[in-house]
Enzyme design. Sequence first.
Site, mmCIF file in Angstrom:
data_model
loop_
_atom_site.group_PDB
_atom_site.id
_atom_site.type_symbol
_atom_site.label_atom_id
_atom_site.label_comp_id
_atom_site.label_asym_id
_atom_site.label_seq_id
_atom_site.Cartn_x
_atom_site.Cartn_y
_atom_site.Cartn_z
ATOM 1 N N GLY A 149 0.808 -1.209 0.000
ATOM 2 C CA GLY A 149 0.000 0.000 0.000
ATOM 3 C C GLY A 149 0.837 1.253 0.000
ATOM 4 N N SER B 20 4.697 -5.713 -2.815
ATOM 5 C CA SER B 20 4.778 -4.288 -3.150
ATOM 6 C C SER B 20 5.524 -3.554 -2.037
ATOM 7 C CB SER B 20 3.378 -3.727 -3.397
ATOM 8 O OG SER B 20 3.428 -2.451 -3.973
#
Length: 666
Positions: free
Chosen positions: A241, A322
């Site tokens: 995120g 990520s």
Amino acid sequence: MASLLFQLLAVLATAAAAVSPASLDSDLTILIHNDLQESSSPYANSGFILLDEQTWNDANSACKALGEELWETGNIQANLDYLLYERKYAPWQRFWIGGSSPSTIDAEGHVRSGHRDECLPVLCTQTAPYSNGTQQDNSTTWQIMVNSNNELLTGFRDRLSFRFLGIRYAQQPERFTYSTPYTGDGGKASALDYGPICVQGTPPSGSENCLFLNIWTPYLPRGKKTAKKDLKAVMFWIHGGALTGGESSDPTFDGANQASRSDVVVVTINYRLGSLGFLALDDGETNGNYGLADQITALEWVQKNIQDFGGDPDRVMIFGQSAGAGSVRALMASSKAIGKYSSAIMQSNLGGLAYGTTYSQYYTIPQEVAVAGNAILNATNCTDVACLRKLSAMTIASVPTVARFVVVDGTYITTNDLRLNGTGPAAHIPLMLGTMRDDGAAFISYPTANETFPEFLNISGLPESVASTSLFPVPNGPNRTLDVFNATARAGTDGIFRCVDEATAYAGVVNDIFPITYFYEFNRSYQLLGYSPNFPVCEAPPTAGYPNGNPNAEYFKCHSGELYYEFGNVKRIGLPFRDANDLPFEQFVVDTWASFARTNNPNPDWRYLQARGYTNTMKEIERVGKWDPVTKSDQILRRLQWPSEHAKFGEEQQCDALGLPLDYYI
């Protein structure tokens, strides 16, 4: 505050009815043949709860205390086979089961009578309901208590696992200071629902009192003297995120299927985000990396307490995707974190060019102040951290400039990157890493009708000089903007993901940093609900016979497209299997990830698969063969699709042209 008060009242109202391994004087194990089809599975009723040896009368009482009965019907042979595989019991071992008179079943499935005074292990029914992405039943019937961290935690079970949600691992620290592990006060605490998310979003929401973690486990020991061989590997998940958003309560990361199918303990954590988690100022005091320090605090909590939930503190695998992969990378570079985990998976770690740079290359504090710190001070009319502490969290989180950077603070991070040449801290642990085939398609916009390839490369932060080479050819299709997007997405995938990750694996092997390294590329994806950049390029296109999308057709395999698969949650989220291969592929990915957590090898043990009846994964491994690690002379990867295949590292010339060669970190 109201939420915490509600949880406290809930515990006080129900704790008296909840049982615990201690009150039953028994370990508790949930075993079920979990094929990831949830309640629609033909094995949905194949579960039981295993208890330790006791007499027939005590067995009846123990099952009733759990809200269950002695098991009588259903196909449980795979579960019994697994107990034999674990060598917990001999083939002739008998277990108490239900019937009009004392009855037993042995590990090979033979039923015969028993004497009520015999002490035998017990099979109770397991009728707790399935939970899903939107609902779970944590009512009194299914509650279970565990004494851990000097507090009595009340969690619950669903059909697949024991669930302990919203466990505090740190008290809310003063803003812009570092968290420390929380220890209970000897009282009771609820673990029935998730804790608040950390402040994030536009407009911002959440709480600064957000340092909670969640645990899914198939096994609860009765005490701290549990045999080492009975403890389970721990999969410690760090959400992505951009270091500005995300939460451990995201149903994408629900750990029940992974814990149940793989016999592991799954942990997910919150950590402070954005400027509240990563702001650094050049004042000698505000040194940043608060969110990273939270991750380390959570690891310390796990090291101290996970054995109470059946987890092995010596087998903690950190994994993330990520920005979560960027966090894993930073933890591997942090002397404060090294030693608190035993292996790692980095999924779609960013680095190299454009947006990805700072996730693998860390700013100094003065650099971060120039990029973000000064702008935040100016926007809040503050000149120092004392002023910032007086503002509301939402005011700071509303500032358009966000401090989202890991920095060289001198304590948690002491080098400007993960040193893969032996000149700085680096965790010497088994590593698995890789990318989605088209990760970069999510990190560029979509070109306008008039933009040329060089222009769009420049707009995307990529070197337009590569347009003059033949390395990133623009397809000659009927849709010119899609053609430009296609070539730029390839350059972005290489420049932001693939090149740096392949170079990481290569340097780690050549310089003997990692004892073993495996590399993958996902070439099958299921894009997340609510996150489909440049829609619909990341979606499998609907075709005749495939109304939900044809995953065998050509489409972009985008960032985050592996997450439903690796947690086994396609069905749990409420999504359809798009073709006959989605389910076996999902099973294969779950089994692969968990095998690495259990054994540091992504090739599941053949006898384990056989015992558990995981035939789809067995067939795929038999077909594709063993996944070999990266070596100095052979840079091999596994292309995760259906069927899977092996290949060499790709795009070597392209990476050279982008200035990110394979020996980038040598």
